[in-house]
Design a protein around this motif. Structure first.
Motif, PDB file in Angstrom:
ATOM      1  N   UNK A 459       0.835  -1.203   0.000  1.00 44.40           N
ATOM      2  CA  UNK A 459       0.000   0.000   0.000  1.00 44.40           C
ATOM      3  C   UNK A 459       0.871   1.256   0.000  1.00 44.40           C
ATOM      4  N   UNK A 460       1.977   1.217   0.753  1.00 40.17           N
ATOM      5  CA  UNK A 460       2.859   2.382   0.852  1.00 40.17           C
ATOM      6  C   UNK A 460       3.408   2.802  -0.512  1.00 40.17           C
ATOM      7  N   UNK A 461       3.605   1.839  -1.395  1.00 40.56           N
ATOM      8  CA  UNK A 461       4.138   2.150  -2.726  1.00 40.56           C
ATOM      9  C   UNK A 461       3.162   2.973  -3.564  1.00 40.56           C
ATOM     10  N   UNK A 462       1.889   2.928  -3.188  1.00 35.18           N
ATOM     11  CA  UNK A 462       0.867   3.637  -3.971  1.00 35.18           C
ATOM     12  C   UNK A 462       0.697   5.088  -3.515  1.00 35.18           C
ATOM     13  N   UNK A 463       1.370   5.466  -2.393  1.00 30.76           N
ATOM     14  CA  UNK A 463       1.226   6.841  -1.898  1.00 30.76           C
ATOM     15  C   UNK A 463       1.812   7.817  -2.914  1.00 30.76           C
ATOM     16  N   UNK A 464       1.086   8.891  -3.175  1.00 28.87           N
ATOM     17  CA  UNK A 464       1.530   9.883  -4.168  1.00 28.87           C
ATOM     18  C   UNK A 464       1.538  11.277  -3.538  1.00 28.87           C
ATOM     19  N   UNK A 465       2.424  12.107  -4.054  1.00 28.43           N
ATOM     20  CA  UNK A 465       2.502  13.496  -3.621  1.00 28.43           C
ATOM     21  C   UNK A 465       1.881  14.379  -4.687  1.00 28.43           C
ATOM     22  N   UNK A 466       0.976  15.261  -4.245  1.00 19.85           N
ATOM     23  CA  UNK A 466       0.380  16.222  -5.168  1.00 19.85           C
ATOM     24  C   UNK A 466       1.290  17.432  -5.337  1.00 19.85           C
ATOM     25  N   UNK A 467       1.836  17.910  -4.194  1.00 23.14           N
ATOM     26  CA  UNK A 467       2.707  19.085  -4.250  1.00 23.14           C
ATOM     27  C   UNK A 467       3.636  19.114  -3.044  1.00 23.14           C
ATOM     28  N   UNK A 468       4.862  19.530  -3.260  1.00 17.39           N
ATOM     29  CA  UNK A 468       5.800  19.752  -2.165  1.00 17.39           C
ATOM     30  C   UNK A 468       6.029  21.251  -2.004  1.00 17.39           C
ATOM     31  N   UNK A 469       5.854  21.737  -0.780  1.00 15.91           N
ATOM     32  CA  UNK A 469       6.144  23.132  -0.445  1.00 15.91           C
ATOM     33  C   UNK A 469       7.517  23.181   0.222  1.00 15.91           C
ATOM     34  N   UNK A 470       8.420  23.961  -0.330  1.00 10.13           N
ATOM     35  CA  UNK A 470       9.771  24.035   0.206  1.00 10.13           C
ATOM     36  C   UNK A 470      10.004  25.413   0.848  1.00 10.13           C
ATOM     37  N   UNK A 471      10.845  25.478   1.884  1.00 13.27           N
ATOM     38  CA  UNK A 471      11.050  26.740   2.599  1.00 13.27           C
ATOM     39  C   UNK A 471      11.634  27.823   1.691  1.00 13.27           C
ATOM     40  N   UNK A 472      11.100  29.040   1.827  1.00 12.15           N
ATOM     41  CA  UNK A 472      11.589  30.188   1.056  1.00 12.15           C
ATOM     42  C   UNK A 472      11.936  31.376   1.953  1.00 12.15           C
ATOM     43  N   UNK A 473      11.518  31.337   3.196  1.00 11.57           N
ATOM     44  CA  UNK A 473      11.727  32.459   4.108  1.00 11.57           C
ATOM     45  C   UNK A 473      13.186  32.513   4.560  1.00 11.57           C
ATOM     46  N   UNK A 474      13.716  33.706   4.698  1.00  6.40           N
ATOM     47  CA  UNK A 474      15.079  33.877   5.186  1.00  6.40           C
ATOM     48  C   UNK A 474      15.149  33.487   6.663  1.00  6.40           C
TER      49      UNK A 474
END
Length: 494
Positions: A459-474
């Protein structure tokens, strides 16, 4: 048609049901809000009968919208608001009182008495929990002490206790099954998470008869069959987990070190610690993440009592917005030169502070403060509280290694909030395509037991990511903002 799996997600402010295909694709859903009762300051109640009728209504709606028939439902999975207490009469099935909700603080004096008597260490050692009104045990004690005749009936074996899952199972099976799962049991202050049994010593301290309690099962197990008269067919109930643990399963956090955070009415972060029940030194909770085939997997949990509820307060209490989804746009337009902090301790502060008496406050108001800054403060409060939890977890695990957070729940639909979360945490935030991972987890557990779905590693192999938010703040801005939050909390608790 190969059939569907029905997930019942009974939450704090609404009941929801989602019909999933046997490939776990959502096919149809129903949702219904129900009334919140606030009889006194710090008290929160629900009407169990209204919860019950809402669950049946949304279950039927989900099946209908999936263009399926009741006979197509192969299994039911239940996930629920945890710690909320119902006690009912075994003969009639009628509750003896309104449900006392997990947010309710009326048992703070009982917790204080137990702490003064030196019992907290024993409760924490055996249950992984703290003596706080949040948990079920002191709520049961209150009902037995304050509802006329309740204690006498309980001692005669005439009453049954359950968290919401148990109450629904009892009703769905026509009173044939009185059961819960290990995750819900682990939130009661009555369950020894190391032995996997109700604890007689803790029951004696709280004055709770063992006859009240349900049988504890795996998360994927036989919980009886829903009566055909209710939904139109006799359907097996095959999966049960408390909402945060169900989300952990739905996010496929099956490996030690994996972390998820659910943003609903409250916010709850769980870190999988595998077969080891890690004792927190930072006032986090040790809890059962899930139990399969008799084997318990543990987690560290941090609980934030108010997350989305702060946005509801802006909408319903202050009337500053017409809908919750307006807050992201307002926050984006807020004045960056104002530093407004909302500490949303409306029902006390949860982890890592655990102050039941604290109440909400706003700091940094000026003549220039508008609803934009208040919206930003409400959303940022969730981010700061998540960082409080993350840092406590990192200390408990002996390091500050990089974390990737998997998120779910209604608030995660806001791109602004998720970006700000990544900025404040200085860590990536992964959002899946299905935000209702609580229901997904319940569906998976039911499908696993019914033989429709593969083992967790597959089941874990079927997990999908829609979007990754990465840090941008100083870094300097991040540290300044978080220092302001810490100062606001210090002032509140001073």
């Amino acid at each position: 048609m190969p059939g569907i799996i029905l997930a019942i997600d009974q939450g704090t402010t609404s009941s929801r049901a989602i019909a999933f295909s046997t490939k776990l694709k959502p096919l149809g859903s129903g949702q219904k809000e129900f009334q919140q009762f606030y009889p006194k300051s710090g008290w929160v109640e629900h009407d169990p009968e209204e919860i019950w009728t809402s669950v049946i209504a949304v279950a039927k709606a989900a099946i209908r919208k999936a263009k399926a028939k009741p006979q197509d439902v192969r299994a039911i999975g239940i996930t629920n608001q945890r710690e909320t207490v119902v006690i009912w009469n075994r003969r009639t099935g009628k509750p003896i009182h309104k449900a006392i909700v997990w947010q309710d603080r009326r048992t703070a004096p009982i917790c204080a008495q137990l702490r003064a008597a030196g019992h907290e260490e024993l409760f924490t050692e055996r249950t992984g929990l703290l003596l706080d009104p949040y948990f079920s045990g002191t709520k049961i004690r209150w009902l037995l002490d304050n509802v006329k005749g309740a204690r006498e009936k309980a001692e005669k074996g005439e009453l049954a206790f359950g968290t919401i899952d148990s109450f629904l199972i009892w009703r769905l099976t026509g009173g044939k099954v009185h059961a819960t799962d290990a995750t819900n049991a682990s939130r009661t202050l009555l369950y020894n998470i190391h032995t996997g049994q109700w604890d007689d010593t803790l029951l004696r301290i709280l004055g709770i008869p063992a006859s009240l309690l349900p049988e504890v099962k795996d998360c994927a197990a036989d919980f009886g069959t829903a009566d055909a008269k209710l939904l139109g067919a006799a359907i097996p109930i095959c999966g049960v987990a408390g909402d945060q643990q169900a989300a952990t399963v739905g996010q496929a956090c099956f490996e030690p070190g994996m972390m998820k955070s659910t943003y609903g009415t409250g916010c709850f972060a769980l870190l999988n610690t595998g077969s080891t029940a890690v004792r927190s030194q930072n006032r986090l909770l040790t809890t059962v993440a899930y139990q399969l085939d008799g084997k318990r997997t543990y987690a560290l949990e941090g609980a934030i009592f108010i997350a989305g509820a702060a946005v509801q307060w802006l909408r319903d209490g202050l009337k500053l917005v017409n809908s919750a989804d307006q807050t992201g746009a307002l926050a984006k337009a807020a004045d960056p030169n104002q530093h407004v902090y909302l500490v949303p301790a409306f029902v006390g502060l949860g982890a890592p502070y655990w102050n039941a008496e604290a109440r909400g406050a706003i700091f940094g108001l000026t003549r220039g403060t508008t609803k934009k800054e208040l919206a930003q403060a409400a959303l940022e409060a969730v981010c700061y509280q998540t960082l409080d939890l993350l840092r406590a977890m990192q200390r408990d695990m002996g390091g500050t290694g990089k974390t990737i957070l998997r998120v779910d729940g209604g608030m995660t639909a806001s791109d602004w909030t998720m970006q700000r979360l990544a900025d404040i945490l200085d860590a990536p935030v992964d959002r899946p395509p299905i935000l209702e991972t609580t229901a997904l987890g319940a569906a998976y557990l039911a499908g696993l037991r019914a033989g429709l779905l593969p083992k967790p590693s597959e089941f874990a192999k079927s997990w999908k990511r829609d979007r990754r938010f990465t840090p941008k703040m100083k870094q300097a801005e991040r540290e300044s903002k978080y220092a302001g939050w810490q100062e606001a909390v210090r002032k509140l608790l001073a």
